[in-house]
Design an enzyme around this catalytic site. Structure first.
Site, short mmCIF file in Angstrom:
data_model
loop_
_atom_site.label_atom_id
_atom_site.label_comp_id
_atom_site.label_asym_id
_atom_site.label_seq_id
_atom_site.Cartn_x
_atom_site.Cartn_y
_atom_site.Cartn_z
N MET A 42 0.80 -1.15 0.34
CA MET A 42 0.16 -0.36 -0.04
C MET A 42 0.65 1.11 0.24
SD MET A 42 -3.29 -0.37 2.70
CE MET A 42 -2.35 -1.45 3.94
N GLN A 47 8.03 -4.00 -5.10
CA GLN A 47 7.28 -4.00 -6.70
C GLN A 47 7.28 -2.71 -7.47
OE1 GLN A 47 2.99 -2.24 -6.27
NE2 GLN A 47 2.14 -4.46 -6.74
N CYS A 78 -3.06 -1.32 -10.16
CA CYS A 78 -3.18 -0.03 -9.01
C CYS A 78 -4.15 0.66 -9.95
CB CYS A 78 -2.33 0.91 -9.65
SG CYS A 78 -2.16 2.42 -8.35
N LYS A 112 0.79 -8.81 -10.03
CA LYS A 112 -0.44 -8.11 -9.10
C LYS A 112 -1.37 -7.78 -10.31
CE LYS A 112 -1.97 -6.28 -4.37
NZ LYS A 112 -2.19 -4.88 -5.14
N GLY A 115 -8.70 -8.64 -1.00
CA GLY A 115 -10.15 -8.22 -0.91
C GLY A 115 -11.10 -7.57 -0.39
N ASP A 116 -11.02 -7.51 0.74
CA ASP A 116 -11.85 -7.22 2.15
C ASP A 116 -11.39 -7.90 3.18
OD1 ASP A 116 -12.43 -4.93 0.02
OD2 ASP A 116 -14.82 -6.05 -0.25
N GLY A 170 -4.84 -5.80 2.67
CA GLY A 170 -4.33 -4.93 2.34
C GLY A 170 -4.63 -4.36 4.25
#
Ligand SMILES: Cc1cc2nc3c(=O)[nH]c(=O)nc-3n(C[C@H](O)[C@H](O)[C@H](O)COP(=O)(O)O)c2cc1C
Length: 339
Positions: A27, A79, A109, A148, A210-211, A233
């Site tokens: 992040m 990354q 992104c 990713k 995700g989530d 994340g």
């Protein structure tokens, strides 16, 4: 839950052993060295640098060095973002020279300033071009290369399975999929089942993202996607121990167990950021973390105290206020091991 047991099993990524299967997501602006050090110490299986713009890195621009430098962790994963094969290859060589064990390519992104330059998730609109970048990076370094991505650009173009398959054929050793399209940005709910189509398309490890913020959600995403690992994340905001907690079924190492220990922990994080960035920049960059710590663990802190912590330019004052906010009974502290 068998899925949770699976999370503790090491994972091989192109010859690099990852100690468990719950990863900290990269992040930008958040998962810097002090944050990654903490997540690793708590037991995250893998941590990844914030994305580094390969063009900037190749040109030696200030700030890139902090993003790629080795922080002494057993697996150093860097990354890269970008759209020019020549810069991606050069960036990968530089990162490998800094000791990177794995190079990840950002194709997920959604930010306009990144996609506007045809990098990040914009690459999912042109898989042929995306492949030229992958081939350039794979050809430039000895270490494993990973990608990713998101599910696709929009609902009409869910091409993550195709990108993953072509990436595998080009030599990529693991893919991570955030279960949203680019056009969703962070809206709605990640589609965990859609990640299963990527898993079916490749034989390299697939990481679902995700989530996810709890062990129960980690079990669900693994069950619905069939993925090999989980990446977490935003659930880490104000709680760098979340990945470690999920991996260890709640018993992560080093979670502060008392208000005083929490105050010490947060102050040490703050001081590490001041050391890394210098006092002036560090205190600005630390504010978002301090805000999350306050929201999560000291929601009862007074407005004046909160304002002092989040706006003062005097580190000594901030530290004194932090100690007071987190250590005194006046501001009830809620310790939560997992969201
Ligand atoms: C502030 C922020 C910065 C991010 N920066 C990156 C990045 O540098 N590279 C990347 O691949 N993804 C980045 N992401 C996406 C996350 O890695 C992750 O895919 C996304 O947040 C979904 O996972 P989560 O729901 O667990 O947060 C970023 C996300 C956020 C919220």
């Amino acid at each position: 839950m068998p899925e949770l047991t699976k999370l503790t099993v090491p994972l091989d990524v192109g010859g690099v052993t990852i100690r468990n299967r719950v990863f900290l997501a990269p992040m930008s602006g958040i998962t810097d060295e002090p944050f990654r050090q903490r997540a690793h110490a708590h037991g995250a299986g893998l941590v990844v640098s914030e994305m580094v713009a390969s063009g900037e890195l190749a040109k030696g621009r200030a700030g890139c060095d902090l993003r790629i430098r080795h922080s002494g962790l057993p697996v150093h994963m860097v990354q890269l973002a970008g759209r020019e094969a020549v810069h991606m290859a050069e960036g990968a060589r530089i990162a490998e020279g800094e000791g990177a064990d794995i190079i990840d390519i950002n194709m997920g992104c959604p930010a306009k300033k990144v996609t506007g330059g045809y990098a990040g998730s914009a690459l999912m609109r042109d898989l042929d071009h995306a492949l030229t970048l992958i081939e350039a990076v794979v050809g430039a370094v000895e270490v494993p290369v990973t990608v990713k991505m998101r599910l696709g650009w929009d609902e009409g173009a869910l091409n993550a399975p195709m990108l993953a398959r072509r990436a595998e054929q080009a030599g990529v050793r693991m893919v991570t999929v955030h279960g949203r399209t680019r056009c969703q940005f962070y809206q709605g709910k990640a589609d965990w089942r859609a990640i299963a189509r990527v898993k079916e398309a490749v034989s390299i490890p697939v990481v679902a993202n995700g989530d996810v913020g709890s062990a129960a959600e980690a079990a669900d995403i693994l069950e619905q996607s069939g993925a090999d690992a989980v990446m977490v994340g935003r659930a880490h905001y104000g709680a760098p121990w979340i990945a470690g907690s999920i991996a260890a079924a709640g018993g992560a190492a080093g979670i502060p167990q008392s208000p005083r220990a929490l105050a010490d922990y947060i102050i040490a994080h703050y001081e590490d950021m001041l050391t890394l960035y210098g006092s002036e920049s560090g205190l600005r960059q630390a504010r978002k973390h301090l805000g999350w710590y306050l929201d999560r663990h000291a929601a009862g802190a007074g407005l004046d105290q909160r304002k002092a912590i989040l706006t003062s330019f005097e580190p000594a004052r901030v530290i004194a206020e932090l100690r007071d906010a987190f250590s005194t009974a006046a501001a009830p502290v809620t310790l939560r091991s997992a969201a």
